[in-house]
Design an enzyme around this catalytic site. Structure first.
Site: not given
Ligand SMILES: NC(=O)c1ccc[n+]([C@@H]2O[C@H](COP(=O)([O-])OP(=O)(O)OC[C@H]3O[C@@H](n4cnc5c(N)ncnc54)[C@H](O)[C@@H]3O)[C@@H](O)[C@H]2O)c1
Length: 334
Positions: A99, A106, A113, A160, A188
């Site tokens: 973890r 991140n 960012q 959610d 979340h």
């Molecule tokens: N809050 C919510 O309700 C919720 C719901 C679903 C998914 N998520 C989260 O959303 C995120 C994205 O999910 P996804 O299915 O699109 O994943 P994904 O892996 O398909 O896409 C993530 C993208 O982020 C890019 N990336 C990685 N590091 C980066 C950076 N430093 N700057 C810019 N881009 C970067 C990757 O190259 C990739 O294209 C995950 O962390 C997932 O757990 C959150």
């Protein structure tokens, strides 16, 4: 006269959620059907080719509201002049990873960012963090962008919230649009607390709002399977699709920004991960999901809801997890 275009940033735009959300933004689902947009899409170098492909498709789709596209791997360029930032990019947890390692990756992404947004975004930029751990990524972003008002930095728990609406609608055989005022409290994650104690359903017989507890008339289900289903829905989608939820996440992120910018309907609240001011005994300084109403581009936490002992325990448990995540994130900064 037509409105000036609004610049909307989507990070991680070459990923699954990115691919689902950019056409929604370009169609006016997020900011309204009369609001032109310029899409800023950021991804990392290994995804640069895929990002180019998404840019080509946006051109091919000939969206009338889309007035321009910036597709880049340069974070400063991506943030330039943006009024809305949807932070989807992040480092996913991979098998065998600790973890702390995931958190550390991140933390460094969101720290960098945050500075880029602070230096380059338009004044009043509204930020929603989608990438997990969403609440804590948002907190890091807030810490490292001190000139952005904390109220402008939020995380997505609307998915959610929408999942909870869907489960209740299914159970009482109502339209999802007739169910309102569920609450997602906290993180979340699977410790989130989906609460229906104040939720209502508009009934078809006389159009009156009736309490969900009264209509469902099954407290063991509401306090048991219902909560677990909402908490575990993400895992159920992964099991079925072999991929995590994308269209529902994208759609909910549009709902989150739309309601924040354009306002929540009278008498209705939504759930948003926001900077805690200590309301409901939630420790100040966490990004915690609360029930909020939005007006004039500002959210406010719904106050004065009665909290019973069952809810208190669940709200405290998810706050505790968030405090631990915060401590872990801070330990990655040293
Ligand atoms: N809050 C919510 O309700 C919720 C719901 C679903 C998914 N998520 C989260 O959303 C995120 C994205 O999910 P996804 O299915 O699109 O994943 P994904 O892996 O398909 O896409 C993530 C993208 O982020 C890019 N990336 C990685 N590091 C980066 C950076 N430093 N700057 C810019 N881009 C970067 C990757 O190259 C990739 O294209 C995950 O962390 C997932 O757990 C959150």
């Amino acid at each position: 006269m037509s409105k000036d275009p609004v610049r909307v940033l989507v990070t991680g735009a070459a990923g699954q959620i990115g691919y689902a959300i950019v056409p929604m933004v370009a169609r006016g689902v997020m900011l309204g059907p009369d609001q032109p947009v310029i899409l800023h899409m950021l991804d990392i170098e290994p995804a640069a080719e895929a990002l180019k492909g998404v840019q080509m498709e946006l051109l091919d789709a000939a969206f009338p509201l889309l007035k321009g596209v910036v597709a880049t791997t340069d974070v400063a360029e991506a943030c330039k002049g943006v009024k809305v930032a949807v932070m989807v990019g992040g480092f996913p947890r991979k098998e065998g990873m600790e973890r702390k390692d995931v958190m550390s990756r991140n933390v460094s992404i969101y720290k960098a960012q945050a500075s880029a947004l602070e230096k380059n975004a338009a004044q009043g930029c509204k930020v929603v963090v989608v990438a997990n751990p969403a609440n804590t990524n948002a907190l890091i972003l807030k810490e490292f962008a001190p000139s952005i008002p904390p109220d402008n930095i939020t995380c997505l728990t609307r998915l959610d919230h929408n999942r909870a609406l869907g489960q209740i609608a299914g159970r009482v055989k109502a339209q999802v649009s007739d169910v309102k005022n569920v609450i997602i409290w906290g993180n979340h994650s699977s410790t989130q607390y989906p609460d229906v104690n104040h939720a209502t359903v508009r009934t078809s017989c006389n159009g009156e709002d009736r309490s969900v507890r009264e209509l469902v008339a099954d407290d063991p289900w509401l306090n048991g399977d219902f909560i677990a289903t909402v908490q575990q829905r993400g895992a159920a989608i992964i099991k079925a699709r072999k991929l995590s939820s994308a269209l529902s996440a994208a759609s909910s992120a549009c709902d989150h920004i739309r309601d924040w910018v354009l306002g929540t309907p009278k008498g209705t609240w939504v759930s948003m991960g926001v900077y805690s001011d200590g309301s409901y005994g939630v420790p100040a300084g966490l990004i915690y999901s609360f029930p909020v109403t939005c007006d004039n581009g500002k959210w406010s936490i719904v106050q004065g809801l009665r909290i019973d002992d069952f809810s208190r325990e669940k709200m405290d448990a998810t706050a505790k997890e968030l405090s631990e995540e915060k401590a872990l994130a801070y330990s990655c900064l040293n």
